[in-house]
Scaffold this motif. Structure first.
Motif, PDB file in Angstrom:
ATOM      1  N   ILE A 152      -6.881  11.420 -10.157  1.00 15.14           N
ATOM      2  CA  ILE A 152      -6.692  10.266  -9.277  1.00 15.14           C
ATOM      3  C   ILE A 152      -5.722   9.289  -9.945  1.00 15.14           C
ATOM      4  N   GLY A 153      -5.918   9.057 -11.243  1.00 18.32           N
ATOM      5  CA  GLY A 153      -5.039   8.151 -11.979  1.00 18.32           C
ATOM      6  C   GLY A 153      -3.610   8.654 -12.034  1.00 18.32           C
ATOM      7  N   ILE A 154      -3.419   9.965 -12.235  1.00 18.17           N
ATOM      8  CA  ILE A 154      -2.066  10.521 -12.276  1.00 18.17           C
ATOM      9  C   ILE A 154      -1.372  10.332 -10.936  1.00 18.17           C
ATOM     10  N   HIS A 155      -2.093  10.621  -9.848  1.00 18.36           N
ATOM     11  CA  HIS A 155      -1.475  10.466  -8.530  1.00 18.36           C
ATOM     12  C   HIS A 155      -1.115   9.009  -8.259  1.00 18.36           C
ATOM     13  N   LEU A 156      -2.036   8.091  -8.529  1.00 19.81           N
ATOM     14  CA  LEU A 156      -1.764   6.675  -8.277  1.00 19.81           C
ATOM     15  C   LEU A 156      -0.621   6.165  -9.151  1.00 19.81           C
ATOM     16  N   ALA A 157      -0.526   6.685 -10.379  1.00 21.51           N
ATOM     17  CA  ALA A 157       0.569   6.274 -11.269  1.00 21.51           C
ATOM     18  C   ALA A 157       1.909   6.753 -10.727  1.00 21.51           C
ATOM     19  N   LEU A 158       1.944   7.980 -10.212  1.00 16.97           N
ATOM     20  CA  LEU A 158       3.194   8.496  -9.648  1.00 16.97           C
ATOM     21  C   LEU A 158       3.596   7.720  -8.400  1.00 16.97           C
ATOM     22  N   VAL A 159       2.606   7.246  -7.657  1.00 19.89           N
ATOM     23  CA  VAL A 159       2.894   6.432  -6.471  1.00 19.89           C
ATOM     24  C   VAL A 159       3.364   5.048  -6.880  1.00 19.89           C
ATOM     25  N   ALA A 160       2.688   4.438  -7.869  1.00 14.67           N
ATOM     26  CA  ALA A 160       3.039   3.078  -8.306  1.00 14.67           C
ATOM     27  C   ALA A 160       4.407   3.051  -8.978  1.00 14.67           C
ATOM     28  N   GLY A 161       4.624   3.953  -9.941  1.00 15.73           N
ATOM     29  CA  GLY A 161       5.928   4.065 -10.591  1.00 15.73           C
ATOM     30  C   GLY A 161       6.205   3.036 -11.663  1.00 15.73           C
ATOM     31  N   LYS A 162       5.579   1.873 -11.614  1.00 23.33           N
ATOM     32  CA  LYS A 162       5.844   0.787 -12.561  1.00 23.33           C
ATOM     33  C   LYS A 162       4.550   0.387 -13.278  1.00 23.33           C
ATOM     34  N   PRO A 163       4.613   0.160 -14.602  1.00 21.91           N
ATOM     35  CA  PRO A 163       3.407  -0.263 -15.323  1.00 21.91           C
ATOM     36  C   PRO A 163       2.816  -1.558 -14.775  1.00 21.91           C
ATOM     37  N   GLU A 164       3.689  -2.440 -14.247  1.00 23.09           N
ATOM     38  CA  GLU A 164       3.200  -3.725 -13.732  1.00 23.09           C
ATOM     39  C   GLU A 164       2.253  -3.542 -12.542  1.00 23.09           C
ATOM     40  N   LEU A 165       2.450  -2.483 -11.769  1.00 23.19           N
ATOM     41  CA  LEU A 165       1.630  -2.246 -10.586  1.00 23.19           C
ATOM     42  C   LEU A 165       0.254  -1.687 -10.932  1.00 23.19           C
ATOM     43  N   VAL A 166       0.068  -1.262 -12.186  1.00 23.22           N
ATOM     44  CA  VAL A 166      -1.234  -0.735 -12.592  1.00 23.22           C
ATOM     45  C   VAL A 166      -2.298  -1.822 -12.504  1.00 23.22           C
ATOM     46  N   GLN A 167      -1.903  -3.067 -12.727  1.00 25.78           N
ATOM     47  CA  GLN A 167      -2.871  -4.165 -12.663  1.00 25.78           C
ATOM     48  C   GLN A 167      -3.506  -4.269 -11.284  1.00 25.78           C
ATOM     49  N   ALA A 168      -2.729  -3.977 -10.248  1.00 22.98           N
ATOM     50  CA  ALA A 168      -3.283  -4.026  -8.894  1.00 22.98           C
ATOM     51  C   ALA A 168      -4.373  -2.984  -8.719  1.00 22.98           C
ATOM     52  N   VAL A 169      -4.194  -1.814  -9.345  1.00 24.74           N
ATOM     53  CA  VAL A 169      -5.209  -0.770  -9.255  1.00 24.74           C
ATOM     54  C   VAL A 169      -6.435  -1.143 -10.079  1.00 24.74           C
ATOM     55  N   GLN A 170      -6.220  -1.801 -11.212  1.00 29.85           N
ATOM     56  CA  GLN A 170      -7.344  -2.215 -12.047  1.00 29.85           C
ATOM     57  C   GLN A 170      -8.293  -3.145 -11.300  1.00 29.85           C
ATOM     58  N   ILE A 171      -7.729  -3.959 -10.425  1.00 29.42           N
ATOM     59  CA  ILE A 171      -8.556  -4.874  -9.639  1.00 29.42           C
ATOM     60  C   ILE A 171      -9.538  -4.091  -8.766  1.00 29.42           C
ATOM     61  N   LEU A 172      -9.136  -2.876  -8.362  1.00 31.61           N
ATOM     62  CA  LEU A 172      -9.999  -2.041  -7.522  1.00 31.61           C
ATOM     63  C   LEU A 172     -10.961  -1.200  -8.359  1.00 31.61           C
ATOM     64  N   VAL A 173     -10.517  -0.771  -9.549  1.00 34.87           N
ATOM     65  CA  VAL A 173     -11.336   0.112 -10.376  1.00 34.87           C
ATOM     66  C   VAL A 173     -12.606  -0.586 -10.853  1.00 34.87           C
ATOM     67  N   TRP A 174     -12.490  -1.825 -11.292  1.00 35.20           N
ATOM     68  CA  TRP A 174     -13.649  -2.523 -11.827  1.00 35.20           C
ATOM     69  C   TRP A 174     -14.756  -2.736 -10.791  1.00 35.20           C
ATOM     70  N   PRO A 175     -14.451  -3.233  -9.584  1.00 32.98           N
ATOM     71  CA  PRO A 175     -15.537  -3.369  -8.604  1.00 32.98           C
ATOM     72  C   PRO A 175     -16.195  -2.041  -8.265  1.00 32.98           C
ATOM     73  N   VAL A 176     -15.391  -0.973  -8.126  1.00 31.53           N
ATOM     74  CA  VAL A 176     -15.971   0.332  -7.815  1.00 31.53           C
ATOM     75  C   VAL A 176     -16.870   0.794  -8.949  1.00 31.53           C
ATOM     76  N   GLY A 177     -16.449   0.538 -10.189  1.00 32.07           N
ATOM     77  CA  GLY A 177     -17.253   0.932 -11.333  1.00 32.07           C
ATOM     78  C   GLY A 177     -18.574   0.189 -11.408  1.00 32.07           C
ATOM     79  N   PHE A 178     -18.533  -1.105 -11.186  1.00 33.78           N
ATOM     80  CA  PHE A 178     -19.762  -1.896 -11.271  1.00 33.78           C
ATOM     81  C   PHE A 178     -20.608  -1.791 -10.013  1.00 33.78           C
ATOM     82  N   LEU A 179     -20.002  -1.348  -8.907  1.00 34.89           N
ATOM     83  CA  LEU A 179     -20.765  -1.156  -7.672  1.00 34.89           C
ATOM     84  C   LEU A 179     -21.442   0.207  -7.727  1.00 34.89           C
ATOM     85  N   SER A 180     -22.255   0.389  -8.748  1.00 39.35           N
ATOM     86  CA  SER A 180     -22.934   1.650  -8.985  1.00 39.35           C
ATOM     87  C   SER A 180     -24.311   1.368  -9.591  1.00 39.35           C
ATOM     88  N   ASN A 181     -25.025   2.432  -9.915  1.00 41.55           N
ATOM     89  CA  ASN A 181     -26.346   2.264 -10.523  1.00 41.55           C
ATOM     90  C   ASN A 181     -26.284   2.358 -12.042  1.00 41.55           C
TER      91      ASN A 181
END
Length: 242
Positions: A144-173
Motif C-alpha cells: 500500500i505504501g509503495i503504491h501511494l508513494a508512486l502516486v504521490a511522487g514527492k516526499p512532501e506529499l507523504v505528510q498528507a498520507v501520514q495524517i490518514l495513517v495515524w487515525p486509522v492506526g489508533f481507530l483499532s483495538n
C-alpha cells in the motif's frame, strides 16, 4: 537492489534507530503512563503487546513511502531504468529490505516486552503463527505504501498520507476493547484490518482479548489488500518506466 536498500541503514543510522525505538516508546508510554485498557479483562500488558506489534506493522508504511518518493524525486529510479535490470527488481528490492527491517523491529519490540514481564502463553507453533500474521499484515501495508508513494511522487506529499495513517492506526483495538466504546465506534474498530490481526495474535499468544475466529480474517484481509495494491503498484511503476 535489496543490498542497496540495506546499505542505507549504514548511511542513515539515526533513522534506523528512531524506527526501532519509537514503537518501544509507545509500548512504555501506553503501558505505564497512559495505560488503563478500558474493557480489558486480565493483565493489560498481555492485551497491549499484541496490539502494539500490529500497530507497529501498520506504521512502517510511512518509512516505505519516504524512501520511494526520495528515489523518485532525486531521479534515482530514472537511472535504474537505464540499466540492464528488470523493472520489478526495484520494487522487490525495496519490499525485501523493508521486510527485513520490520522483522528486526518486531524482534526488538518482543525482547522489550519480555523484559517488562510479558510472556506468550501458547506453544512454539502458535508463537510462529502470530509472528507470521504480523509479517503478512506488514507485507500488505508495505505494498500500500509503495503504491501511494508512486502516486504521490514527492516526499512532501507523504505528510498528507501520514495524517490518514495515524487515525486509522489508533481507530483499532490496539489499546482498548471495542466493547468499552460507543456502539458505532466499536463497530468501526472491529472492522479495521489491524484489529483483526491484533485479535488473532492475542489468541495465538494466549492473552486476553483473543478470539480464534479472527485468525482467518487476519489472513484474508492482508491477502485482499495485496490483491488490490500489488498490481496497482506494478502498473503504476510500469507507467513511470515508459
Amino acid at each position: 537492489m535489496t543490498r542497496r536498500e540495506l546499505a542505507r541503514w549504514g548511511r542513515q543510522p539515526v533513522t534506523v534507530v528512531v524506527n526501532l525505538v519509537f514503537p518501544v516508546m509507545l509500548l512504555l508510554m501506553f503501558g505505564y503512563l497512559v495505560g488503563g485498557g478500558r474493557g480489558v479483562s486480565g493483565e493489560y500488558l498481555d492485551f497491549l503487546v499484541p496490539g502494539m506489534l500490529a500497530l507497529t506493522m501498520a506504521f512502517g508504511l510511512e518509512g516505505t513511502m519516504v524512501a520511494v518518493t526520495q528515489d523518485l524525486d532525486k531521479g534515482v529510479i530514472d537511472r535504474f531504468r537505464s540499466m540492464p535490470m528488470a523493472n520489478g527488481a526495484v520494487l522487490v528490492g525495496r519490499s525485501a529490505a523493508d521486510m527485513l527491517q520490520s522483522a528486526l523491529g518486531l524482534a526488538v519490540l518482543l525482547a522489550v516486552a519480555a523484559a517488562l514481564g510479558w510472556r506468550a502463553q501458547g506453544g512454539p507453533a502458535d508463537f510462529l503463527g502470530a509472528v507470521g500474521l504480523l509479517l503478512l499484515f506488514r507485507f500488505a501495508m508495505l505494498w500500500i505504501g509503495i503504491h501511494l508513494a508512486l502516486v504521490a511522487g514527492k516526499p512532501e506529499l507523504v505528510q498528507a498520507v501520514q495524517i490518514l495513517v495515524w487515525p486509522v492506526g489508533f481507530l483499532s483495538n490496539a489499546f482498548a476493547a471495542p466493547r468499552s466504546m460507543p456502539d458505532w465506534l466499536g463497530t468501526v474498530v472491529e472492522w479495521n484490518p489491524l484489529s483483526h490481526t491484533a485479535t488473532a495474535v492475542r489468541d495465538l499468544f494466549g492473552g486476553p482479548g483473543g478470539e480464534p475466529g479472527h485468525v482467518w480474517a487476519a489472513v484474508v484481509w492482508p491477502l485482499a489488500l495485496l490483491a488490490v495494491f500489488f498490481p496497482l503498484a506494478v502498473r503504476r511503476f510500469s507507467r513511470l518506466s515508459r
